[in-house]
Design a protein around this motif. Structure first.
Motif, PDB file in Angstrom:
ATOM      1  N   LYS A  10       0.828  -1.212   0.000  1.00 27.43           N
ATOM      2  CA  LYS A  10       0.000   0.000   0.000  1.00 27.43           C
ATOM      3  C   LYS A  10       0.860   1.259   0.000  1.00 27.43           C
ATOM      4  O   LYS A  10       0.493   2.273  -0.582  1.00 27.43           O
ATOM      5  N   LYS A  11       2.007   1.214   0.676  1.00 28.64           N
ATOM      6  CA  LYS A  11       2.930   2.349   0.648  1.00 28.64           C
ATOM      7  C   LYS A  11       3.383   2.622  -0.789  1.00 28.64           C
ATOM      8  O   LYS A  11       3.404   3.762  -1.239  1.00 28.64           O
ATOM      9  N   LEU A  12       3.746   1.554  -1.479  1.00 29.92           N
ATOM     10  CA  LEU A  12       4.182   1.692  -2.867  1.00 29.92           C
ATOM     11  C   LEU A  12       3.065   2.251  -3.732  1.00 29.92           C
ATOM     12  O   LEU A  12       3.290   3.159  -4.537  1.00 29.92           O
ATOM     13  N   ASN A  13       1.855   1.738  -3.570  1.00 31.73           N
ATOM     14  CA  ASN A  13       0.723   2.230  -4.367  1.00 31.73           C
ATOM     15  C   ASN A  13       0.431   3.697  -4.087  1.00 31.73           C
ATOM     16  O   ASN A  13       0.162   4.477  -5.013  1.00 31.73           O
ATOM     17  N   LEU A  14       0.498   4.102  -2.828  1.00 32.09           N
ATOM     18  CA  LEU A  14       0.245   5.497  -2.471  1.00 32.09           C
ATOM     19  C   LEU A  14       1.343   6.409  -3.020  1.00 32.09           C
ATOM     20  O   LEU A  14       1.060   7.474  -3.585  1.00 32.09           O
ATOM     21  N   PHE A  42      14.845   5.938   2.275  1.00 30.84           N
ATOM     22  CA  PHE A  42      16.274   6.016   2.564  1.00 30.84           C
ATOM     23  C   PHE A  42      16.684   5.567   3.967  1.00 30.84           C
ATOM     24  O   PHE A  42      17.857   5.283   4.188  1.00 30.84           O
ATOM     25  N   VAL A  43      15.748   5.519   4.920  1.00 29.94           N
ATOM     26  CA  VAL A  43      16.117   5.213   6.296  1.00 29.94           C
ATOM     27  C   VAL A  43      15.581   3.856   6.761  1.00 29.94           C
ATOM     28  O   VAL A  43      16.265   3.144   7.500  1.00 29.94           O
ATOM     29  N   LYS A  51      12.874  -0.200  -3.252  1.00 26.19           N
ATOM     30  CA  LYS A  51      13.619   0.285  -4.420  1.00 26.19           C
ATOM     31  C   LYS A  51      12.726   1.134  -5.320  1.00 26.19           C
ATOM     32  O   LYS A  51      13.135   2.199  -5.800  1.00 26.19           O
ATOM     33  N   GLN A  52      11.500   0.691  -5.536  1.00 25.13           N
ATOM     34  CA  GLN A  52      10.567   1.458  -6.367  1.00 25.13           C
ATOM     35  C   GLN A  52      10.140   2.741  -5.659  1.00 25.13           C
ATOM     36  O   GLN A  52      10.021   3.791  -6.298  1.00 25.13           O
ATOM     37  N   ILE A  53       9.905   2.671  -4.362  1.00 20.57           N
ATOM     38  CA  ILE A  53       9.535   3.871  -3.601  1.00 20.57           C
ATOM     39  C   ILE A  53      10.667   4.895  -3.686  1.00 20.57           C
ATOM     40  O   ILE A  53      10.418   6.087  -3.882  1.00 20.57           O
TER      41      ILE A  53
END
Length: 101
Positions: A10-14, A42-43, A51-53
């Motif tokens: 969901k993080k990636l989709n958002l 990054f953290v 990687k995508q994010i």
């Protein structure tokens, strides 16, 4: 919204949604995306979607900076040259300042 409680997919989709919505002339969303997901990109400990994010965060940051530069250039140019542009400047102005003929 606390991103630590959101599943990684969901993080990636958002993040992807905010990035794509920025192309609809909404560069503010790129700024929000870059700031909001910076820690995730990054953290945070490594996970598959990170990687995508990271890619979306970097491109969102670049897009926001480019829009800021372009907007600042337009504001400075228009404010300093409005009187010299004459009738054209009046036709693109919402509020016409008085005092300079």
């Amino acid at each position: 919204m606390d991103l630590s409680k959101v599943p990684n997919e969901k993080k990636l989709n958002l993040c992807r949604w905010y990035f794509r919505a920025g192309f609809a002339l909404l560069p503010f969303l790129w700024t929000v995306n870059a700031i909001w997901f910076a820690k995730e990109a990054f953290v945070a400990p490594h996970y598959e979607e990170q990687k995508q994010i990271k890619k979306y965060v970097i491109f969102s940051g670049i897009g926001a900076v480019l829009w800021t530069i372009a907007l600042l250039a337009w504001i400075i140019t228009f404010q300093t040259q409005r009187a010299a542009w004459g009738e054209f400047a009046d036709s693109i102005s919402y509020i016409i300042p008085s005092g300079i003929p």
